[in-house]
Design an enzyme around this catalytic site. Structure first.
Site, PDB file in Angstrom:
ATOM      1  N   ASP A 113       0.809  -1.221   0.000  1.00  0.00           N
ATOM      2  CA  ASP A 113       0.000   0.000   0.000  1.00  0.00           C
ATOM      3  C   ASP A 113       0.842   1.272   0.000  1.00  0.00           C
ATOM      4  O   ASP A 113       0.305   2.374   0.100  1.00  0.00           O
ATOM      5  CB  ASP A 113      -0.981   0.012   1.169  1.00  0.00           C
TER       6      ASP A 113
ATOM      7  N   LYS B  39      -3.248   4.244   4.155  1.00  0.00           N
ATOM      8  CA  LYS B  39      -3.715   3.480   5.310  1.00  0.00           C
ATOM      9  C   LYS B  39      -5.188   3.716   5.602  1.00  0.00           C
ATOM     10  O   LYS B  39      -5.825   2.928   6.302  1.00  0.00           O
ATOM     11  CB  LYS B  39      -2.896   3.842   6.557  1.00  0.00           C
TER      12      LYS B  39
END
Length: 457
Positions: free
Chosen positions: A206, A347
């Site tokens: 990510d 996140k």
């Protein structure tokens, strides 16, 4: 399968035994020193000191590389089902799409075959293996392996709560520090060594800033061949106060995580003046050194105790480790202070807001900062109403223009029309009826609160 489970159980036993003997490990605070640039074994290099390799040398560098993405996480924190790596983040592309496109570009341009390796967990493995079938026609070789599966422990009894191996809620993936043993156990590991793949570039799937950097690879291969472990760090801001940092501890470079810090020194750890850098979790590690520390059973990573509540109400603990904490086990380990652009994690939806905005444009799977942005990325905090991706998307007709934004805080029932522009500091703290930001609105240094609706004029 039985042999694999036996190996994992042995690893868990070793970690659990250390936990019973040592507990949650802290560190002796008075022995901590910031990493000094002039120390032989404790050094953080400036990125600007690296030489950029010539184009005709890059193929030879890439022929020695594998790219590993940590792909064990689910998208539950953003209200999504399945692996986080399959969430759409930009231009109808997922994290995984962008990663494949980046490596595909390198392979095509330099006529090489850098493999992409995904470390899955039992939570993400099945769906990931299904998703990667769509890249069958790509020039990227994609390999996968599973990290370990450890039993959760009752906080009260310190006994495993699992009744059987298929009870998924009673098991957990033990953090990305498990990568070393799981990678060496993967069926393709030895063949990669035989192919001359000397270095692994490891990062979180990510982190959209974690792209292959040939200047770092060139430094390792041609200038620092004895360096077995390189950690990318970057300057800390107030948004990064919980991130791990590099320290000098008894003459060696080590990673200090917040879980290791004595409670009375937590504020010191979070200080942006005492600890100026933090770990991006972008790591470059020599493959032969990984095999060495695993084969010789040298790894003894700091234990992170993670407290969880099961759906049944049972309080459990998970014993985890971090990939960066292995730094102390590798020879001539160093840090390198990289530009902030190499740390672009997603996140939560506040991060998603930034990467979808006009702060960036996408080139061959890589996000590039808009040249019209003249200063650092703004601080964005979106409230609970925006936490789930589907609800986040429903609240924006289009993502606002934020090229001149410094700070945005939004809480409450707020929606944004098309072509909204946000500048300076904009704060919306609202409880009550919905606030509708109209089409084309320009909000500059505005504080909006109370029970009201902003309308077109």
């Amino acid at each position: 399968m039985l042999q694999e489970a036996t190996v994992q159980l042995d690893s868990f036993k070793g970690l659990f035994r250390r936990f019973l003997q040592e507990g949650a490990q802290t560190i002796q605070w008075d022995k901590i020193k910031p990493p000094a640039a002039n120390m032989a074994r404790s050094i953080v290099l400036p990125y600007a000191s690296l030489d950029k390799p010539n184009d005709h040398d890059i193929k030879g560098l890439l022929d020695q590389l594998v790219v590993i993405k940590l792909n064990g996480g689910l998208g539950t924190t953003m209200g999504c089902v399945g692996p986080k790596s399959v969430i759409d983040v930009r231009d109808d592309m997922t994290f995984l799409d962008m990663t494949v496109r980046q490596i595909e570009y390198l392979n095509n341009r330099y006529h090489t075959n850098v493999p992409l390796i995904l470390m899955n967990s039992f939570n993400t493995h099945e769906e990931t293996d299904h998703v990667i079938q769509k890249y069958h026609g790509s020039t990227v070789t994609i390999l996968t392996f599973n990290q370990s599966k450890f039993p959760r422990i009752s906080k009260d009894t310190l006994l495993p709560v699992a009744k059987n191996y298929l009870d998924h809620e009673a098991w957990y993936p033990p953090g990305h520090g498990d990568i070393y043993e799981s990678l060496v156990a993967a069926p393709f590991f030895e063949s990669l060594l035989l192919q001359g793949r000397q270095y692994a570039f490891i990062s979180n799937v990510d982190n959209l800033g974690a792209t292959v950097d040939t200047s770092i690879l060139n430094y390792l291969i041609n200038q620092a061949p004895k360096c077995e472990f390189l950690m990318e760090v970057t300057d800390k801001t107030r948004a990064d106060i919980k991130g791990g940092t590099l320290i000098d501890y008894e003459g060696k470079t080590r990673l200090l995580e917040i879980a290791q810090v004595p409670k009375q020194h937590i504020d010191d750890f979070k200080s942006v003046t005492k600890f100026r850098i933090f770990n991006t979790n972008n790591l470059w590690i020599k493959m032969s050194a990984i095999k060495k520390v695993v084969t010789n059973k040298e790894l003894e990573l700091e234990i992170i105790v993670n407290h969880k509540n099961m759906e049944s109400g049972v309080n459990v603990i998970q014993l985890e480790t971090a990939v960066g904490s292995a730094m102390k086990h590798f020879e001539n380990a160093i840090g390198i202070n990289v530009p902030r652009s190499r740390f672009l994690p997603v996140k939560n939806t506040s991060d998603l807001f930034l990467v979808k905005s006009n702060l960036y444009h996408q080139e061959k799977g890589t996000l590039v900062m808009n040249p019209k942005r003249l200063f650092e990325v703004p601080l964005v905090k979106l409230g609970d109403e925006f936490r789930v991706v589907s609800k986040f998307l429903a609240r924006f007709a289009t993502i606002p223009d934020i090229l001149e934004l410094d700070h945005l805080t939004v809480t409450g029932d707020v929606t944004f029309g098309r072509h909204v522009s946000l500048k300076g500091t904009v704060i919306m703290c609202h409880h009550g009826d919905r606030i509708d930001i109209p089409v084309g609105a320009v909000l500059e240094n505005k504080i909006v609160s109370g029970n009201l609706r902003i309308l077109d004029h």
